[in-house]
Structure formats: C-alpha cells, structure tokens
Design a protein around this motif. Structure first.
Motif, PDB file in Angstrom:
ATOM      1  N   GLU A  18      51.201  45.363  45.111  1.00 51.04           N
ATOM      2  CA  GLU A  18      52.281  46.220  44.362  1.00 51.04           C
ATOM      3  C   GLU A  18      52.243  47.546  45.125  1.00 51.04           C
ATOM      4  O   GLU A  18      53.260  48.204  45.344  1.00 51.04           O
ATOM      5  CB  GLU A  18      51.696  46.579  43.010  1.00 51.04           C
ATOM      6  N   PHE A  19      50.874  48.115  45.517  1.00 49.44           N
ATOM      7  CA  PHE A  19      50.906  49.219  46.203  1.00 49.44           C
ATOM      8  C   PHE A  19      49.703  49.109  47.011  1.00 49.44           C
ATOM      9  O   PHE A  19      48.792  48.544  46.908  1.00 49.44           O
ATOM     10  CB  PHE A  19      50.465  50.474  45.171  1.00 49.44           C
ATOM     11  N   MET A  20      49.869  49.679  48.385  1.00 49.87           N
ATOM     12  CA  MET A  20      49.010  49.849  49.437  1.00 49.87           C
ATOM     13  C   MET A  20      47.963  50.905  49.056  1.00 49.87           C
ATOM     14  O   MET A  20      48.489  51.941  48.346  1.00 49.87           O
ATOM     15  CB  MET A  20      49.564  50.157  50.919  1.00 49.87           C
ATOM     16  N   PHE A  32      42.203  43.945  45.117  1.00 49.03           N
ATOM     17  CA  PHE A  32      42.457  44.906  43.868  1.00 49.03           C
ATOM     18  C   PHE A  32      42.425  46.166  44.737  1.00 49.03           C
ATOM     19  O   PHE A  32      41.457  46.572  45.410  1.00 49.03           O
ATOM     20  CB  PHE A  32      41.566  44.899  42.868  1.00 49.03           C
ATOM     21  N   VAL A  33      43.190  47.098  44.504  1.00 45.09           N
ATOM     22  CA  VAL A  33      43.224  48.644  44.969  1.00 45.09           C
ATOM     23  C   VAL A  33      42.386  49.247  44.050  1.00 45.09           C
ATOM     24  O   VAL A  33      42.814  49.243  42.834  1.00 45.09           O
ATOM     25  CB  VAL A  33      44.668  49.021  45.342  1.00 45.09           C
ATOM     26  N   ARG A  34      41.550  49.929  44.453  1.00 51.18           N
ATOM     27  CA  ARG A  34      40.591  50.700  43.611  1.00 51.18           C
ATOM     28  C   ARG A  34      40.318  52.062  43.881  1.00 51.18           C
ATOM     29  O   ARG A  34      40.564  52.636  45.086  1.00 51.18           O
ATOM     30  CB  ARG A  34      39.125  50.016  43.478  1.00 51.18           C
ATOM     31  N   ALA A  35      39.996  53.052  43.153  1.00 50.73           N
ATOM     32  CA  ALA A  35      39.954  54.559  43.135  1.00 50.73           C
ATOM     33  C   ALA A  35      38.625  54.629  43.729  1.00 50.73           C
ATOM     34  O   ALA A  35      37.584  53.894  43.491  1.00 50.73           O
ATOM     35  CB  ALA A  35      39.986  55.215  42.014  1.00 50.73           C
ATOM     36  N   ALA A  36      38.673  55.490  45.167  1.00 47.24           N
ATOM     37  CA  ALA A  36      37.430  55.842  45.655  1.00 47.24           C
ATOM     38  C   ALA A  36      36.717  57.110  45.155  1.00 47.24           C
ATOM     39  O   ALA A  36      35.489  57.341  45.353  1.00 47.24           O
ATOM     40  CB  ALA A  36      37.576  56.032  47.175  1.00 47.24           C
ATOM     41  N   VAL A  37      37.646  57.932  44.680  1.00 49.90           N
ATOM     42  CA  VAL A  37      37.055  59.130  44.164  1.00 49.90           C
ATOM     43  C   VAL A  37      37.544  59.394  42.539  1.00 49.90           C
ATOM     44  O   VAL A  37      38.176  58.670  42.203  1.00 49.90           O
ATOM     45  CB  VAL A  37      37.838  60.300  44.738  1.00 49.90           C
ATOM     46  N   LEU A  38      36.762  60.273  42.079  1.00 45.53           N
ATOM     47  CA  LEU A  38      37.362  60.772  40.556  1.00 45.53           C
ATOM     48  C   LEU A  38      38.353  61.506  40.615  1.00 45.53           C
ATOM     49  O   LEU A  38      38.469  62.483  41.529  1.00 45.53           O
ATOM     50  CB  LEU A  38      36.220  61.438  39.739  1.00 45.53           C
ATOM     51  N   GLY A  39      39.740  61.081  40.153  1.00 46.25           N
ATOM     52  CA  GLY A  39      40.631  61.914  40.185  1.00 46.25           C
ATOM     53  C   GLY A  39      42.217  61.399  39.680  1.00 46.25           C
ATOM     54  O   GLY A  39      41.910  60.231  38.443  1.00 46.25           O
ATOM     55  N   GLU A  40      42.929  61.915  39.939  1.00 46.87           N
ATOM     56  CA  GLU A  40      44.353  61.498  39.314  1.00 46.87           C
ATOM     57  C   GLU A  40      45.019  60.423  40.267  1.00 46.87           C
ATOM     58  O   GLU A  40      45.551  60.822  41.337  1.00 46.87           O
ATOM     59  CB  GLU A  40      45.125  62.604  39.115  1.00 46.87           C
ATOM     60  N   PRO A  41      45.424  59.273  39.638  1.00 53.56           N
ATOM     61  CA  PRO A  41      46.296  58.510  40.592  1.00 53.56           C
ATOM     62  C   PRO A  41      47.686  58.792  40.854  1.00 53.56           C
ATOM     63  O   PRO A  41      48.123  59.134  39.834  1.00 53.56           O
ATOM     64  CB  PRO A  41      45.946  56.875  39.964  1.00 53.56           C
ATOM     65  N   ILE A  42      47.984  58.605  41.911  1.00 54.60           N
ATOM     66  CA  ILE A  42      49.547  58.964  42.312  1.00 54.60           C
ATOM     67  C   ILE A  42      50.266  57.764  43.007  1.00 54.60           C
ATOM     68  O   ILE A  42      49.634  57.326  44.237  1.00 54.60           O
ATOM     69  CB  ILE A  42      49.694  60.104  43.400  1.00 54.60           C
ATOM     70  N   TYR A  43      51.140  57.369  42.188  1.00 53.79           N
ATOM     71  CA  TYR A  43      51.917  56.257  42.814  1.00 53.79           C
ATOM     72  C   TYR A  43      53.118  56.560  43.538  1.00 53.79           C
ATOM     73  O   TYR A  43      54.155  57.170  42.644  1.00 53.79           O
ATOM     74  CB  TYR A  43      52.148  55.254  41.548  1.00 53.79           C
ATOM     75  N   ASP A  44      53.160  56.495  44.847  1.00 54.34           N
ATOM     76  CA  ASP A  44      54.434  56.768  45.473  1.00 54.34           C
ATOM     77  C   ASP A  44      55.347  55.387  45.519  1.00 54.34           C
ATOM     78  O   ASP A  44      55.073  54.406  46.360  1.00 54.34           O
ATOM     79  CB  ASP A  44      53.873  57.144  46.893  1.00 54.34           C
ATOM     80  N   MET A  45      56.523  55.743  45.021  1.00 55.66           N
ATOM     81  CA  MET A  45      57.215  54.456  44.838  1.00 55.66           C
ATOM     82  C   MET A  45      58.070  54.126  46.269  1.00 55.66           C
ATOM     83  O   MET A  45      58.305  53.159  46.537  1.00 55.66           O
ATOM     84  CB  MET A  45      58.387  54.565  43.842  1.00 55.66           C
ATOM     85  N   ALA A  46      58.367  55.211  46.998  1.00 56.50           N
ATOM     86  CA  ALA A  46      59.092  55.066  48.208  1.00 56.50           C
ATOM     87  C   ALA A  46      58.275  54.399  49.067  1.00 56.50           C
ATOM     88  O   ALA A  46      58.562  53.467  49.987  1.00 56.50           O
ATOM     89  CB  ALA A  46      59.515  56.288  48.707  1.00 56.50           C
ATOM     90  N   SER A  47      56.871  54.729  49.177  1.00 45.65           N
ATOM     91  CA  SER A  47      56.206  54.023  50.457  1.00 45.65           C
ATOM     92  C   SER A  47      55.361  52.974  49.938  1.00 45.65           C
ATOM     93  O   SER A  47      54.462  52.353  50.455  1.00 45.65           O
ATOM     94  CB  SER A  47      55.374  55.457  51.121  1.00 45.65           C
TER      95      SER A  47
END
Ligand SMILES: [Zn+2]
Length: 193
Positions: A18-20, A32-47
């Motif tokens: 789905e996303f790199m 599975f793509v997982r968070a490496a840090v505590l934060g807010e996920p940003i999904y960039d649809m273009a890239s």
C-alpha cells in the motif's frame, strides 16, 4: 494527508504494497510498515509513502514523577521488565510502554531476591524516574508496589493479610513489595478457618 491520530513505535501503519516507508517508518520481516517513532502518521498518496512525524509534545508519554500502572512481563537478574499500561486502569495507553524496575528501586528496605518483591504477572503501581523509553520505575513509596498478585502455584488472586499474601485457593503464602492500595484485602473478621 494527515490522519490526526497518534501511533506508537512498532505500531502497524499498512502493508508494504500500500505504502512504502518514509521517515519515521520501517518494514518488518512480514512486509508490514510500522512506526519507528511516536508520532502522527502522514500518508502521501502521490508518492505512496507513509512517514511518521515525531510528536514534539510529550504529554502523551509518562514523565518523571508520574505514577503509572504496569504488569511485570519479565524478570532478568535484578531487573523486572514492566509493560506500562497507562496512568490508571481506566485510561490505558494505546500500546504498552516498556519500563524497567531495578531491585534497588523496589523498596526502602533491602531485598535479598527480586522474587521476594515482584513476580511475573503482578500488577504494579510505580513512579517514573526519567523522561524517555525505557521508563525507569520506582516502587519505594508506601502507596507504590504490587497492587495485584497471583499465586505462583495455582494462579488464584492472592489476598493481602498481615503475614503477607495468601492464596485463598491453595493456602500458599508469598511475599511481595505491596502497595498500601493492594486491591484484594481481607477485611478484619471475615477470614475463614
Ligand atoms: Zn494458590
């Protein structure tokens, strides 16, 4: 696209198809793509990339001096590994945070063996001593320590008595560094036999 939610390190964001992973994210061995840090996920649809913007506000993480609840998930030599669940039982963190309780931080009195103070599966109330993960914990104060423990022999909830913690099921007596807020207490006069 900002999702407005917060993810914890290790939390699943999507699958690789789905996303790199972008900054603050990684792919595990199962794709599975997982968070490496505590934060807010940003999904960039273009890239087709997902990154995690680190949370700068620390308010969601326990800080030095906070009281937290956790479960003892491992004991290694003189250190209990604690899954810190939340500030209290009604407000759990989304994912547990790793905490460490060293034998020197358990009690004001000297402890010969860590097993006399905490055991696997115990629910503990502890004070946070630092501002990073793993959280360093202390249970020295009277209100801190084990708040619920289970019998090592049969698994029943241990009840606090003057002599220690007693198993109402098999009669086993165990020791812990208990909190004055220990949850299972026999009221005076109600003990049978
Ligand atoms: Zn028992």
């Amino acid at each position: 696209m900002s999702s407005g939610k917060v993810v914890f390190p290790g939390e699943e964001l999507c699958v690789e198809e789905e996303f790199m992973p972008g900054s603050g994210a990684y792919v595990d061995e199962n794709g599975f793509v997982r968070a490496a840090v505590l934060g807010e996920p940003i999904y960039d649809m273009a890239s087709r990339r997902v990154s995690v913007r680190p949370l700068t506000r620390r308010s969601l993480l326990p800080r030095q001096g906070d009281i937290v609840l956790g479960v003892v998930s491992g004991i290694k030599e003189d250190v209990a590994i604690v899954k810190v669940l939340g500030f209290d039982i009604h407000a759990p963190f989304k994912n547990p945070i790793t905490g460490l309780l060293h034998i020197s931080q358990i009690s004001e009195s000297r402890i010969e063996s860590i097993y006399d103070a905490v055991r696997l599966g115990d629910l503990i109330k502890a004070k946070v001593l630092n501002n990073y993960i793993p959280l360093l914990l202390s249970t020295k104060e009277p209100r801190l320590g084990v708040v619920l423990a289970y019998c090592s022999k049969c698994g029943a909830v241990l009840v606090k008595e003057s002599s220690g913690l007693r198993c109402p099921s098999c009669g086993n007596v165990e020791q812990r560094k208990t909190s004055i807020d220990y949850l299972a207490v026999v009221r005076r006069g109600s003990r049978k036999g």
